[in-house]
Scaffold this motif. Structure first.
Motif, PDB file in Angstrom:
ATOM      1  N   ALA A  19       0.833  -1.206   0.000  1.00  0.00           N
ATOM      2  CA  ALA A  19       0.000   0.000   0.000  1.00  0.00           C
ATOM      3  C   ALA A  19       0.863   1.251   0.000  1.00  0.00           C
ATOM      4  N   GLU A  20       1.967   1.201   0.735  1.00  0.00           N
ATOM      5  CA  GLU A  20       2.830   2.374   0.803  1.00  0.00           C
ATOM      6  C   GLU A  20       3.453   2.683  -0.555  1.00  0.00           C
ATOM      7  N   VAL A  21       3.913   1.630  -1.247  1.00  0.00           N
ATOM      8  CA  VAL A  21       4.511   1.833  -2.571  1.00  0.00           C
ATOM      9  C   VAL A  21       3.458   2.368  -3.543  1.00  0.00           C
ATOM     10  N   ALA A  22       2.238   1.834  -3.470  1.00  0.00           N
ATOM     11  CA  ALA A  22       1.156   2.312  -4.348  1.00  0.00           C
ATOM     12  C   ALA A  22       0.876   3.786  -4.102  1.00  0.00           C
ATOM     13  N   ALA A  23       0.886   4.187  -2.825  1.00  0.00           N
ATOM     14  CA  ALA A  23       0.633   5.589  -2.501  1.00  0.00           C
ATOM     15  C   ALA A  23       1.757   6.477  -3.009  1.00  0.00           C
ATOM     16  N   ARG A  24       2.999   6.021  -2.866  1.00  0.00           N
ATOM     17  CA  ARG A  24       4.128   6.805  -3.365  1.00  0.00           C
ATOM     18  C   ARG A  24       4.035   6.968  -4.882  1.00  0.00           C
ATOM     19  N   ALA A  25       3.656   5.910  -5.568  1.00  0.00           N
ATOM     20  CA  ALA A  25       3.536   5.980  -7.028  1.00  0.00           C
ATOM     21  C   ALA A  25       2.430   6.954  -7.431  1.00  0.00           C
ATOM     22  N   ASP A  26       1.305   6.902  -6.725  1.00  0.00           N
ATOM     23  CA  ASP A  26       0.229   7.850  -7.036  1.00  0.00           C
ATOM     24  C   ASP A  26       0.650   9.282  -6.711  1.00  0.00           C
ATOM     25  N   GLY A  27       1.466   9.451  -5.674  1.00  0.00           N
ATOM     26  CA  GLY A  27       1.983  10.776  -5.379  1.00  0.00           C
ATOM     27  C   GLY A  27       2.845  11.317  -6.502  1.00  0.00           C
ATOM     28  N   LEU A  28       3.682  10.446  -7.080  1.00  0.00           N
ATOM     29  CA  LEU A  28       4.492  10.858  -8.232  1.00  0.00           C
ATOM     30  C   LEU A  28       3.614  11.237  -9.414  1.00  0.00           C
ATOM     31  N   ARG A  29       2.569  10.456  -9.636  1.00  0.00           N
ATOM     32  CA  ARG A  29       1.649  10.769 -10.745  1.00  0.00           C
ATOM     33  C   ARG A  29       0.975  12.124 -10.500  1.00  0.00           C
ATOM     34  N   GLY A  30       0.519  12.333  -9.274  1.00  0.00           N
ATOM     35  CA  GLY A  30      -0.128  13.600  -8.957  1.00  0.00           C
ATOM     36  C   GLY A  30       0.790  14.781  -9.175  1.00  0.00           C
ATOM     37  N   GLU A  31       2.046  14.654  -8.752  1.00  0.00           N
ATOM     38  CA  GLU A  31       3.015  15.734  -8.948  1.00  0.00           C
ATOM     39  C   GLU A  31       3.235  16.008 -10.427  1.00  0.00           C
ATOM     40  N   ALA A  32       3.305  14.956 -11.224  1.00  0.00           N
ATOM     41  CA  ALA A  32       3.526  15.130 -12.659  1.00  0.00           C
ATOM     42  C   ALA A  32       2.353  15.870 -13.303  1.00  0.00           C
ATOM     43  N   TYR A  33       1.139  15.454 -12.967  1.00  0.00           N
ATOM     44  CA  TYR A  33      -0.036  16.117 -13.534  1.00  0.00           C
ATOM     45  C   TYR A  33      -0.142  17.568 -13.057  1.00  0.00           C
ATOM     46  N   LEU A  34       0.161  17.789 -11.780  1.00  0.00           N
ATOM     47  CA  LEU A  34       0.042  19.137 -11.228  1.00  0.00           C
ATOM     48  C   LEU A  34       1.078  20.080 -11.833  1.00  0.00           C
ATOM     49  N   GLN A  35       2.282  19.587 -12.032  1.00  0.00           N
ATOM     50  CA  GLN A  35       3.311  20.410 -12.652  1.00  0.00           C
ATOM     51  C   GLN A  35       2.913  20.793 -14.072  1.00  0.00           C
ATOM     52  N   ARG A  36       2.366  19.836 -14.790  1.00  0.00           N
ATOM     53  CA  ARG A  36       1.921  20.135 -16.163  1.00  0.00           C
ATOM     54  C   ARG A  36       0.776  21.145 -16.152  1.00  0.00           C
ATOM     55  N   ALA A  37      -0.121  21.022 -15.193  1.00  0.00           N
ATOM     56  CA  ALA A  37      -1.224  21.983 -15.085  1.00  0.00           C
ATOM     57  C   ALA A  37      -0.700  23.393 -14.835  1.00  0.00           C
TER      58      ALA A  37
END
Length: 270
Positions: A19-37
């Motif tokens: 679960a922790e690794v999944a959350a970290r991966a989703d955090g990376l995805r969120g950062e990528a999308y937010l930076q692009r926004a």
């Protein structure tokens, strides 16, 4: 954000059951999308901007749902909702519901990690954005300016080194002075306070030009108020020139708007 998303997928594949690794991966995805926004905010591709913010909210939301104690995920979700407030205000829509949602998620981020000022700063930006939305339409922005200033002061208490918190406080004073334009005495008092606050921001980070530029703008507005009050504004104009010249001396400060402001100051000097 293709590269960052690929890294997130690679991270998740390392331990699919964690679960922790999944959350970290989703955090990376969120950062990528937010930076692009953020990169798209002032462009013309509004649909992609909107989609990036939506995907950022979804990714950070999954991260928060998976690992509820992770401060970074909560802060990411807070930032994403503040991005929605900004997007709606930029488009001319009153962001009432999104601001309420930002209050909720940013407040939770603060409770998860009270030692960090980031969520307070983000929420301060959101209220400052809504205040400007109100002000530009001739509506009283006082409630939102009060909330922005309150959040900025609390962020400064948590993190006395927060440049952003001090800048929000100074901007709130400037906007309040603009709303009280018809009361030159009260407006001048607020502008003098803003000048002092931007001076504090400069002390915190003298390498950032924004506080010098904002201070210069506050001083130019003060010149206008001094003229209305029958006061001699020459020293104020000279102080504005100094502020703009300091901004222009920094690598990121050589912008068209700063040169324009410098020209206005020289025109005021006569």
């Amino acid at each position: 954000p293709t590269g960052a998303l690929q890294r997130a997928d690679e991270l998740a594949a390392l331990d699919p059951g964690s679960a922790e690794v999944a959350a970290r991966a989703d955090g990376l995805r969120g950062e990528a999308y937010l930076q692009r926004a953020k990169e798209l905010r002032w462009g013309t591709d509004r649909d992609t901007h909107h989609r990036m913010l939506e995907q950022a909210r979804e990714a950070f939301g999954r991260a928060v749902g998976t690992l509820r104690s992770d401060p970074a995920s909560h802060l990411g979700l807070c930032r994403a909702w503040v991005g929605v407030v900004e997007m709606e205000a930029d488009a001319g829509s009153e962001p009432v519901a999104s601001l309420a949602r930002a209050e909720e998620v940013c407040g939770l981020a603060t409770r998860v990690d009270p030692s960090q000022a980031g969520a307070l700063v983000e929420l301060g930006y959101a209220h400052s954005t809504f205040a400007q939305f109100k002000l530009r339409r001739g509506n009283d922005p006082a409630a939102y300016l009060d909330r922005a200033a309150e959040l900025a002061r609390e962020a400064s208490r948590v993190d006395p080194s927060s440049y952003e918190a001090v800048a929000i406080e100074g901007t709130s004073l400037m906007l309040r002075a603009e709303w009280q334009y018809e009361r030159p005495g009260a407006s001048a008092k607020l502008l003098r306070e803003a000048v002092a606050v931007f001076g504090r921001a400069q002390e915190l980070d003298p390498g950032r030009p924004e506080a010098f530029h904002l201070q210069g703008n506050a001083l130019l507005n003060l010149v206008d108020r001094q003229n209305a009050l029958g006061e001699d504004p020459v020293s104020t104009v000279r102080a504005a020139l100094t502020a703009f010249e300091k901004a222009l001396a920094l690598p990121e400060g050589r912008t068209r708007r700063t040169f324009n402001s410098l020209g206005v100051a020289y025109a005021d000097l006569g």
